[in-house]
Write a protein that holds these residues in place. Structure first.
Motif, PDB file in Angstrom:
ATOM      1  N   PRO A 268       0.825  -1.213   0.000  1.00 34.98           N
ATOM      2  CA  PRO A 268       0.000   0.000   0.000  1.00 34.98           C
ATOM      3  C   PRO A 268       0.856   1.259   0.000  1.00 34.98           C
ATOM      4  CG  PRO A 268       0.025  -1.008   2.182  1.00 34.98           C
ATOM      5  CD  PRO A 268       0.700  -1.968   1.247  1.00 34.98           C
ATOM      6  N   LYS A 269       0.373   2.260  -0.695  1.00 32.67           N
ATOM      7  CA  LYS A 269       1.026   3.576  -0.729  1.00 32.67           C
ATOM      8  C   LYS A 269       0.033   4.587  -0.175  1.00 32.67           C
ATOM      9  CE  LYS A 269       3.045   6.857  -4.031  1.00 32.67           C
ATOM     10  NZ  LYS A 269       3.380   7.063  -5.458  1.00 32.67           N
ATOM     11  N   THR A 270       0.434   5.335   0.846  1.00 35.37           N
ATOM     12  CA  THR A 270      -0.485   6.256   1.508  1.00 35.37           C
ATOM     13  C   THR A 270      -0.377   7.671   0.934  1.00 35.37           C
ATOM     14  OG1 THR A 270       1.128   6.786   3.231  1.00 35.37           O
ATOM     15  CG2 THR A 270      -0.337   4.907   3.631  1.00 35.37           C
ATOM     16  N   LYS A 271      -1.264   8.535   1.397  1.00 35.67           N
ATOM     17  CA  LYS A 271      -1.234   9.940   0.999  1.00 35.67           C
ATOM     18  C   LYS A 271       0.104  10.565   1.383  1.00 35.67           C
ATOM     19  CE  LYS A 271      -6.206  10.824   1.599  1.00 35.67           C
ATOM     20  NZ  LYS A 271      -7.212  11.588   2.369  1.00 35.67           N
ATOM     21  N   SER A 272       0.463  11.626   0.663  1.00 37.73           N
ATOM     22  CA  SER A 272       1.689  12.353   1.019  1.00 37.73           C
ATOM     23  C   SER A 272       1.491  13.017   2.379  1.00 37.73           C
ATOM     24  CB  SER A 272       2.002  13.412  -0.034  1.00 37.73           C
ATOM     25  OG  SER A 272       1.037  14.453   0.017  1.00 37.73           O
ATOM     26  N   TRP A 273       2.601  13.329   3.030  1.00 37.27           N
ATOM     27  CA  TRP A 273       2.498  13.969   4.335  1.00 37.27           C
ATOM     28  C   TRP A 273       1.818  15.334   4.225  1.00 37.27           C
ATOM     29  CZ3 TRP A 273       7.925  12.769   6.898  1.00 37.27           C
ATOM     30  CH2 TRP A 273       8.022  11.375   7.077  1.00 37.27           C
ATOM     31  N   ALA A 274       2.037  15.996   3.102  1.00 34.41           N
ATOM     32  CA  ALA A 274       1.360  17.287   2.901  1.00 34.41           C
ATOM     33  C   ALA A 274      -0.152  17.082   2.814  1.00 34.41           C
ATOM     34  CB  ALA A 274       1.877  17.967   1.639  1.00 34.41           C
ATOM     35  N   ASP A 275      -0.578  16.062   2.083  1.00 24.90           N
ATOM     36  CA  ASP A 275      -2.018  15.793   1.952  1.00 24.90           C
ATOM     37  C   ASP A 275      -2.626  15.314   3.265  1.00 24.90           C
ATOM     38  OD1 ASP A 275      -1.995  16.525  -0.680  1.00 24.90           O
ATOM     39  OD2 ASP A 275      -1.809  14.471  -1.459  1.00 24.90           O
ATOM     40  N   LEU A 276      -1.791  14.752   4.124  1.00 24.96           N
ATOM     41  CA  LEU A 276      -2.281  14.328   5.434  1.00 24.96           C
ATOM     42  C   LEU A 276      -2.382  15.493   6.415  1.00 24.96           C
ATOM     43  CD1 LEU A 276      -0.289  10.982   5.878  1.00 24.96           C
ATOM     44  CD2 LEU A 276      -2.764  11.206   5.610  1.00 24.96           C
ATOM     45  N   GLY A 277      -1.916  16.678   5.988  1.00 28.61           N
ATOM     46  CA  GLY A 277      -2.012  17.857   6.842  1.00 28.61           C
ATOM     47  C   GLY A 277      -0.726  18.238   7.527  1.00 28.61           C
ATOM     48  N   PHE A 278       0.416  17.744   6.997  1.00 25.31           N
ATOM     49  CA  PHE A 278       1.712  18.059   7.600  1.00 25.31           C
ATOM     50  C   PHE A 278       2.671  18.595   6.527  1.00 25.31           C
ATOM     51  CE2 PHE A 278      -0.212  14.499   9.853  1.00 25.31           C
ATOM     52  CZ  PHE A 278      -0.330  15.020  11.128  1.00 25.31           C
ATOM     53  N   PRO A 279       2.344  19.748   5.932  1.00 25.26           N
ATOM     54  CA  PRO A 279       3.174  20.277   4.837  1.00 25.26           C
ATOM     55  C   PRO A 279       4.551  20.752   5.280  1.00 25.26           C
ATOM     56  CG  PRO A 279       1.507  21.866   5.489  1.00 25.26           C
ATOM     57  CD  PRO A 279       1.205  20.610   6.238  1.00 25.26           C
ATOM     58  N   ASP A 280       4.729  21.003   6.576  1.00 28.81           N
ATOM     59  CA  ASP A 280       6.005  21.534   7.053  1.00 28.81           C
ATOM     60  C   ASP A 280       7.014  20.450   7.402  1.00 28.81           C
ATOM     61  OD1 ASP A 280       4.955  24.086   6.814  1.00 28.81           O
ATOM     62  OD2 ASP A 280       4.155  24.072   8.863  1.00 28.81           O
ATOM     63  N   ILE A 281       6.606  19.178   7.338  1.00 32.28           N
ATOM     64  CA  ILE A 281       7.521  18.086   7.640  1.00 32.28           C
ATOM     65  C   ILE A 281       8.053  17.527   6.320  1.00 32.28           C
ATOM     66  CG2 ILE A 281       7.812  15.862   8.779  1.00 32.28           C
ATOM     67  CD1 ILE A 281       5.464  16.502  10.542  1.00 32.28           C
ATOM     68  N   GLU A 282       9.372  17.540   6.173  1.00 29.64           N
ATOM     69  CA  GLU A 282       9.970  17.056   4.931  1.00 29.64           C
ATOM     70  C   GLU A 282       9.816  15.535   4.824  1.00 29.64           C
ATOM     71  OE1 GLU A 282      14.224  17.102   2.484  1.00 29.64           O
ATOM     72  OE2 GLU A 282      14.031  18.098   4.441  1.00 29.64           O
ATOM     73  N   GLU A 283       9.256  15.118   3.722  1.00 29.53           N
ATOM     74  CA  GLU A 283       9.014  13.691   3.519  1.00 29.53           C
ATOM     75  C   GLU A 283      10.227  13.053   2.836  1.00 29.53           C
ATOM     76  OE1 GLU A 283       5.399  10.789   1.979  1.00 29.53           O
ATOM     77  OE2 GLU A 283       5.321  12.955   1.630  1.00 29.53           O
ATOM     78  N   PRO A 284      10.689  11.911   3.339  1.00 29.28           N
ATOM     79  CA  PRO A 284      11.855  11.268   2.727  1.00 29.28           C
ATOM     80  C   PRO A 284      11.500  10.662   1.376  1.00 29.28           C
ATOM     81  CG  PRO A 284      10.946   9.867   4.444  1.00 29.28           C
ATOM     82  CD  PRO A 284      10.198  11.171   4.516  1.00 29.28           C
ATOM     83  N   PRO A 285      12.496  10.402   0.544  1.00 27.17           N
ATOM     84  CA  PRO A 285      12.220   9.820  -0.773  1.00 27.17           C
ATOM     85  C   PRO A 285      11.825   8.346  -0.660  1.00 27.17           C
ATOM     86  CG  PRO A 285      14.577   9.974  -0.416  1.00 27.17           C
ATOM     87  CD  PRO A 285      13.930  10.658   0.749  1.00 27.17           C
ATOM     88  N   ASP A 286      11.128   7.886  -1.673  1.00 26.02           N
ATOM     89  CA  ASP A 286      10.757   6.472  -1.774  1.00 26.02           C
ATOM     90  C   ASP A 286      12.017   5.655  -2.051  1.00 26.02           C
ATOM     91  OD1 ASP A 286       9.793   3.947  -2.866  1.00 26.02           O
ATOM     92  OD2 ASP A 286       7.841   4.915  -3.004  1.00 26.02           O
ATOM     93  N   ILE A 287      12.199   4.534  -1.336  1.00 22.43           N
ATOM     94  CA  ILE A 287      13.418   3.743  -1.520  1.00 22.43           C
ATOM     95  C   ILE A 287      13.175   2.460  -2.320  1.00 22.43           C
ATOM     96  CG2 ILE A 287      14.358   4.615   0.654  1.00 22.43           C
ATOM     97  CD1 ILE A 287      13.870   1.737   1.776  1.00 22.43           C
ATOM     98  N   THR A 288      11.996   2.324  -2.916  1.00 25.99           N
ATOM     99  CA  THR A 288      11.730   1.117  -3.707  1.00 25.99           C
ATOM    100  C   THR A 288      12.764   0.995  -4.820  1.00 25.99           C
ATOM    101  OG1 THR A 288       9.362   1.322  -3.287  1.00 25.99           O
ATOM    102  CG2 THR A 288      10.031  -0.123  -5.094  1.00 25.99           C
ATOM    103  N   LEU A 289      13.405  -0.154  -4.906  1.00 23.25           N
ATOM    104  CA  LEU A 289      14.440  -0.373  -5.917  1.00 23.25           C
ATOM    105  C   LEU A 289      13.784  -0.658  -7.263  1.00 23.25           C
ATOM    106  CD1 LEU A 289      17.525  -0.740  -6.402  1.00 23.25           C
ATOM    107  CD2 LEU A 289      17.182  -3.177  -5.957  1.00 23.25           C
ATOM    108  N   SER A 290      14.164   0.109  -8.268  1.00 23.58           N
ATOM    109  CA  SER A 290      13.620  -0.127  -9.603  1.00 23.58           C
ATOM    110  C   SER A 290      14.318  -1.311 -10.253  1.00 23.58           C
ATOM    111  CB  SER A 290      13.793   1.121 -10.478  1.00 23.58           C
ATOM    112  OG  SER A 290      15.163   1.287 -10.820  1.00 23.58           O
ATOM    113  N   VAL A 291      13.658  -1.897 -11.239  1.00 25.17           N
ATOM    114  CA  VAL A 291      14.262  -3.027 -11.945  1.00 25.17           C
ATOM    115  C   VAL A 291      15.517  -2.584 -12.693  1.00 25.17           C
ATOM    116  CG1 VAL A 291      13.909  -4.742 -13.761  1.00 25.17           C
ATOM    117  CG2 VAL A 291      12.076  -4.264 -12.132  1.00 25.17           C
TER     118      VAL A 291
END
Length: 352
Positions: A268-291
């Protein structure tokens, strides 16, 4: 929204739980089949001895005559009864594990989504609702119904295989003991063909029940905005799964519809932190390894997984990752994504 190390770890833990139930079920099936073979093995040894003795006496037994011998008919009848009993036991044997897989999936899937929440007071975060129990019961009943329906032909198919193995010619020049051993080996192999299919059925249906529960749980929570097809990237990953890895779908998408015995999951992939109501908290990058990154870092594993021709065509830009997979519809099961044949891939490469 950011799939992080905790997300992947929890997804892996969920899959390990499911695999434990699947492995336990296949071990139980193997034990049942082994016990059943012991119950009929002596009958087949005696039957084979009669056949070989009559052949040694000069009787030109045809395949039809072999199967019509009273001794053969008795062995086949005894074996058919035991195989029918085995087939009828598959559903009850798997019922507890199917239920546990569905229940545990509903519980643990939530943890996968929660791992993506920002580091704030939990009271400020959205709540995650467990999927309605009635929906889980429907998944369980559907899976058990499919197991029952698919178990019914196992006995008849195994008996047909037994007949075929029994009438195969023994190589000329074999002594009686070696010939008897070979015929018994073939007979046991045919008998165990039912076990192979039963284990495949158990694994496939239990994994599909897990996937259905995963989908229901993700769809029940509005904070989940998508699901990501996730394959275990290794030298054993099939080309189709590599082609689907990392692709994104709506949260209520059933699946992932990989091949039989497949190990892919939806994360599952959730809403961004900004969309959850926390625009001032820097969200880390996705670490999913691409093929692509995996192939670059693990070229030997990539060649082993893809085969040299597919690997070369990808490296040369003659085909793309989506070309590796195709949907195959099966009215007796469900749609699945399977590896595109090399012949079809060469057509794609030729048309570029």
């Amino acid at each position: 929204m950011a799939i992080n190390e905790l997300t992947l770890r929890r997804a892996s833990e969920l899959r390990s739980v499911v695999d434990d139930y699947v492995d336990a079920s296949t071990r139980a099936l193997t034990a049942r089949w082994a016990q059943a073979w012991q119950e009929v093995a002596q009958e087949w040894q005696d039957t084979i001895a009669v056949i070989l003795a009559r052949k040694a006496a000069g009787e030109p037994l045809t395949p039809a005559q072999i199967t019509q011998l009273a001794r053969t008919q008795r062995a086949l009848a005894m074996t058919a009864t035991r195989l029918q009993e085995l087939a009828s036991e598959i559903g009850p044997l798997l019922e507890g594990s199917v239920r546990e897989v569905v229940e545990r999936t509903a519980d643990l899937t939530t943890g996968v989504a929660v791992s993506q929440m920002p580091p704030v007071d939990s009271k400020l975060l959205p709540s995650f609702t467990r999927v309605d129990q009635a929906a889980l019961e429907q998944i369980i009943e559907r899976s058990l119904g499919q197991i029952h329906a698919s178990s019914l032909p196992l006995a008849d198919d195994a008996i047909d295989a037994l007949k075929s193995s029994l009438i195969r010619a023994v190589p000329s020049g074999w002594g009686p003991a070696a010939a008897a051993s070979e015929m018994l080996k073939r007979t046991r192999s045919s008998f165990n063909g039912g076990l192979t299919r039963a284990m495949r059925l158990a694994r496939t249906e239990m994994l599909d029940a897990h996937r259905a529960a995963n989908t229901a749980q993700n769809a029940a929570n509005p904070s989940v905005t998508a699901v990501i097809w996730h394959a275990e990237l290794s030298s054993r990953t099939c080309p189709s799964c590599l082609g689907k890895h990392g692709t994104e779908y709506p949260p209520d998408t059933p699946g992932p519809f990989d091949h039989q015995n497949g190990r892919c999951t939806f994360i599952p992939k959730t809403k961004s932190w900004a969309d959850l109501g926390f625009p001032d908290i820097e969200e880390p990058p996705d670490i999913t390894l691409s093929v692509d990154d995996w192939m670059q870092s693990n070229p030997q594993d990539a060649v082993a997984a893809l085969g040299p021709d597919r690997y070369r065509m990808l490296q040369d830009g003659q085909i793309t990752l989506p070309d590796l997979t195709k949907r195959v519809d099966n009215p007796d099961w469900r749609p699945s994504y399977q590896a595109t044949s090399l012949a079809d891939l060469r057509k794609v490469a030729k048309n570029l």
